[in-house]
Design a protein around this motif. Structure first.
Motif, short mmCIF file in Angstrom:
data_model
loop_
_atom_site.label_atom_id
_atom_site.label_comp_id
_atom_site.label_asym_id
_atom_site.label_seq_id
_atom_site.Cartn_x
_atom_site.Cartn_y
_atom_site.Cartn_z
N LEU A 74 0.83 -1.15 0.02
CA LEU A 74 -0.02 0.08 0.08
C LEU A 74 0.87 1.19 0.14
O LEU A 74 1.69 1.60 0.72
CB LEU A 74 -0.92 -0.08 1.29
N ILE A 75 0.59 2.09 -0.75
CA ILE A 75 1.11 3.32 -0.89
C ILE A 75 -0.10 4.29 -0.53
O ILE A 75 -1.26 4.48 -1.20
CB ILE A 75 1.64 3.98 -2.08
N VAL A 76 0.11 4.96 0.76
CA VAL A 76 -1.05 5.48 1.28
C VAL A 76 -1.77 6.69 0.48
O VAL A 76 -1.08 7.53 0.25
CB VAL A 76 -0.69 6.03 2.73
N GLY A 77 -3.02 6.78 0.68
CA GLY A 77 -3.81 7.74 0.12
C GLY A 77 -4.31 8.63 0.80
O GLY A 77 -4.39 8.21 2.32
N ASN A 78 -4.95 9.70 0.55
CA ASN A 78 -5.74 10.80 1.49
C ASN A 78 -6.80 10.14 2.07
O ASN A 78 -7.48 10.43 3.05
CB ASN A 78 -6.03 11.84 0.82
N ASN A 79 -7.28 8.98 1.44
CA ASN A 79 -8.78 8.38 2.17
C ASN A 79 -8.43 6.85 2.60
O ASN A 79 -9.02 6.08 2.81
CB ASN A 79 -9.70 8.21 0.87
#
Length: 173
Positions: A74-79
């Motif tokens: 996982l590349i972290v997103g804003n959601n």
């Protein structure tokens, strides 16, 4: 095989309206995305998800990860809430990554960049977040499901798509 994807937004009914995804409800949406993922990705494949995986109200992240083929990063997103980022089932979780793949230097982030590391040396920026609505720079690709037939995609497919759109010429040079 290595695949890239993003912006699945499992369990988030807002994507049906905001992104005009063609489903009657979020349950149908999620089941189609799971089916597409598993038809594309094998159990031994690697998947880099570039953010916005599942909403906090979308249910159990570990259970969803267990239903999806492959080793998942996982590349972290804003959601992506902590229930996603802390869930067991990820091989790795980070906000940014660089990797070498098929002779290319890849820069992975949820967000598209204006400039990125080794850009002058023909590195490639893979991102999500824009749901296929952002005009890309050369060597920049939105891997989110909205622009990728609602499924993970390989780097080879991304590079071929860009050449076809450019009328057969290589836009990467």
């Amino acid at each position: 095989m290595i695949y890239f994807t993003g912006d699945t937004h499992f369990g988030d009914p807002r994507v049906l309206r905001l992104d005009k995804r063609p489903f009657a409800n979020i349950v149908e949406h999620d089941e189609v995305l799971i089916r597409n993922w598993n038809q594309t990705v094998g159990t031994d494949d690697e998947v880099w998800h570039l953010g916005d995986f599942i909403s906090a109200s979308g249910g159990g992240c570990p259970e969803l990860l267990a239903r999806l083929n492959g080793r998942k990063h996982l590349i972290v997103g804003n959601n992506d809430p902590t229930t996603t980022t802390n869930a067991p089932g990820w091989e790795s979780v980070q906000h940014y990554a660089e990797l070498r793949h098929d002779g290319h230097h890849l820069i992975l982030c949820h967000y598209a960049f204006r400039t990125w590391n080794q850009m002058s040396k023909k590195s490639i920026n893979l991102h999500g977040h824009s749901h296929g609505k952002l005009k890309p720079l050369p060597r920049q690709y939105d891997v989110g499901v909205d622009g990728q037939e609602l499924r993970p995609v390989t780097l080879e497919v991304l590079l071929k798509k860009k050449r076809v759109v450019a009328g057969g010429g290589d836009m990467h040079e």
